[in-house]
Design a protein around this motif. Structure first.
Motif, PDB file in Angstrom:
ATOM      1  N   LEU A 122      37.975  46.817  41.313  1.00 33.83           N
ATOM      2  CA  LEU A 122      37.233  45.966  40.380  1.00 33.83           C
ATOM      3  C   LEU A 122      38.080  45.573  39.176  1.00 33.83           C
ATOM      4  O   LEU A 122      37.897  44.485  38.609  1.00 33.83           O
ATOM      5  N   GLU A 126      37.794  41.645  38.558  1.00 28.25           N
ATOM      6  CA  GLU A 126      37.215  41.037  37.355  1.00 28.25           C
ATOM      7  C   GLU A 126      38.054  39.859  36.887  1.00 28.25           C
ATOM      8  O   GLU A 126      37.515  38.829  36.452  1.00 28.25           O
ATOM      9  N   LEU A 144      33.254  39.638  30.747  1.00 25.86           N
ATOM     10  CA  LEU A 144      32.820  40.522  31.829  1.00 25.86           C
ATOM     11  C   LEU A 144      33.065  41.988  31.478  1.00 25.86           C
ATOM     12  O   LEU A 144      32.227  42.856  31.740  1.00 25.86           O
ATOM     13  N   GLN A 145      34.219  42.266  30.871  1.00 28.65           N
ATOM     14  CA  GLN A 145      34.517  43.648  30.497  1.00 28.65           C
ATOM     15  C   GLN A 145      33.597  44.136  29.383  1.00 28.65           C
ATOM     16  O   GLN A 145      33.174  45.297  29.372  1.00 28.65           O
ATOM     17  N   SER A 148      30.224  44.949  30.870  1.00 25.73           N
ATOM     18  CA  SER A 148      30.297  46.250  31.542  1.00 25.73           C
ATOM     19  C   SER A 148      30.252  47.389  30.528  1.00 25.73           C
ATOM     20  O   SER A 148      29.601  48.418  30.756  1.00 25.73           O
ATOM     21  N   TRP A 179      25.730  50.688  40.933  1.00 33.16           N
ATOM     22  CA  TRP A 179      27.145  50.299  40.930  1.00 33.16           C
ATOM     23  C   TRP A 179      27.440  49.248  41.995  1.00 33.16           C
ATOM     24  O   TRP A 179      28.116  48.261  41.725  1.00 33.16           O
ATOM     25  N   LEU A 183      27.631  43.854  42.652  1.00 32.42           N
ATOM     26  CA  LEU A 183      28.763  43.139  43.238  1.00 32.42           C
ATOM     27  C   LEU A 183      28.291  42.186  44.333  1.00 32.42           C
ATOM     28  O   LEU A 183      28.826  41.084  44.492  1.00 32.42           O
ATOM     29  N   ALA A 195      27.009  37.008  36.567  1.00 32.46           N
ATOM     30  CA  ALA A 195      28.078  38.014  36.603  1.00 32.46           C
ATOM     31  C   ALA A 195      28.013  38.933  35.389  1.00 32.46           C
ATOM     32  O   ALA A 195      28.217  40.149  35.512  1.00 32.46           O
ATOM     33  N   LEU A 199      27.368  42.854  35.831  1.00 31.02           N
ATOM     34  CA  LEU A 199      28.358  43.848  35.411  1.00 31.02           C
ATOM     35  C   LEU A 199      27.803  44.779  34.338  1.00 31.02           C
ATOM     36  O   LEU A 199      28.260  45.917  34.215  1.00 31.02           O
ATOM     37  N   LEU A 202      26.116  47.203  36.473  1.00 27.73           N
ATOM     38  CA  LEU A 202      27.171  48.011  37.087  1.00 27.73           C
ATOM     39  C   LEU A 202      27.717  49.036  36.099  1.00 27.73           C
ATOM     40  O   LEU A 202      27.960  50.195  36.458  1.00 27.73           O
ATOM     41  N   GLY A 203      27.908  48.624  34.850  1.00 35.34           N
ATOM     42  CA  GLY A 203      28.402  49.557  33.837  1.00 35.34           C
ATOM     43  C   GLY A 203      27.445  50.715  33.617  1.00 35.34           C
ATOM     44  O   GLY A 203      27.868  51.866  33.453  1.00 35.34           O
ATOM     45  N   ASN A 206      27.829  53.011  36.472  1.00 32.96           N
ATOM     46  CA  ASN A 206      29.078  53.763  36.387  1.00 32.96           C
ATOM     47  C   ASN A 206      28.923  55.006  35.512  1.00 32.96           C
ATOM     48  O   ASN A 206      29.415  56.089  35.841  1.00 32.96           O
TER      49      ASN A 206
END
Length: 218
Positions: A122, A126, A144-145, A148, A179, A183, A195, A199, A202-203, A206
């Motif tokens: 990933l 990303e 995106l980061q 997350s 998670w 995706l 997205a 994400l 997803l974060g 995680n």
């Protein structure tokens, strides 16, 4: 090298099993906040002073962390842990032997290992996602980061409530779903806002996976 030592130290200094998830939640929260803050700070430094200064600041933060870690003294394992590891203390061989002998531990490492494998991919995806799939450019990578990172903070907070149920295996399963599913959503609906939301979810997943997975291993 850092993660295994950190997890081992946490297990050594905890005075009861109940303290382990609390310590892991605290550590993951600091990491999640850092994930969000460093993305924003890095963008500001690069925009204002350039890449050289950005790397210099990164080097400084690592050096500062190293100074704090150097102050930690070796903590002898508790007596029960010493008896368990007697004769082959701390070796890699002992670790693999323990995993091979315990079916539940094997399953845990397969699931956690698969998640870590996708997490490594990933880091590259990303960038490709922002530049090629979404067409958002370099700014999209930071977006995106950051999304997350925000999700990771939320996930750390959610883990506090989940841990109170004392069902770590169920928490791990939930984290793995949170998670992986985002995706698939991004692949089906390749839009920037989708997205970012995916994400963030997803974060959160995680954080839950990290906290529940590490605590189960400990």
């Amino acid at each position: 090298m850092f993660r295994p030592v950190e997890a081992s130290l946490t297990a050594s200094v905890a005075s009861s099993p109940e303290e382990l998830p609390a310590a892991n939640v605290a550590g993951n929260t600091f990491e999640s906040v850092g994930l969000f803050v460093d993305t924003s700070l890095g963008a500001l430094i690069i925009d204002g002073a350039g890449y050289t200064w950005a790397f210099a600041v990164i080097a400084l933060t690592f050096a500062t962390s190293g100074l704090f870690i150097a102050r930690i003294r070796d903590v002898p394992p508790r007596e029960a842990v010493q008896r368990h590891e007697e004769g082959d203390s701390g070796s890699i061989r002992a670790g693999f032997a323990t995993i091979a002998a315990e079916p539940r531990l094997r399953l845990l490492f397969i699931l956690y290992g698969a998640q870590c494998f996708v997490a490594g991919a990933l880091g590259v995806l990303e960038i490709a996602m922002a530049l090629s799939l979404l067409g958002t450019g370099n700014a999209g990578v930071g977006l995106l980061q950051s999304a997350s990172g925000v999700g990771a903070i939320v996930g750390a907070g959610l883990s506090v409530a989940l841990i109170a149920r004392a069902k770590l295996a169920s928490d791990l399963a939930l984290g793995l779903v949170l998670w992986g599913a985002p995706l698939l959503v991004i692949g089906a609906l390749p839009h920037a806002w989708v997205a970012a939301v995916a994400l963030a979810v997803l974060g959160a997943g995680n954080s839950i996976v990290d906290i529940s997975g590490i605590t189960l291993i400990q």
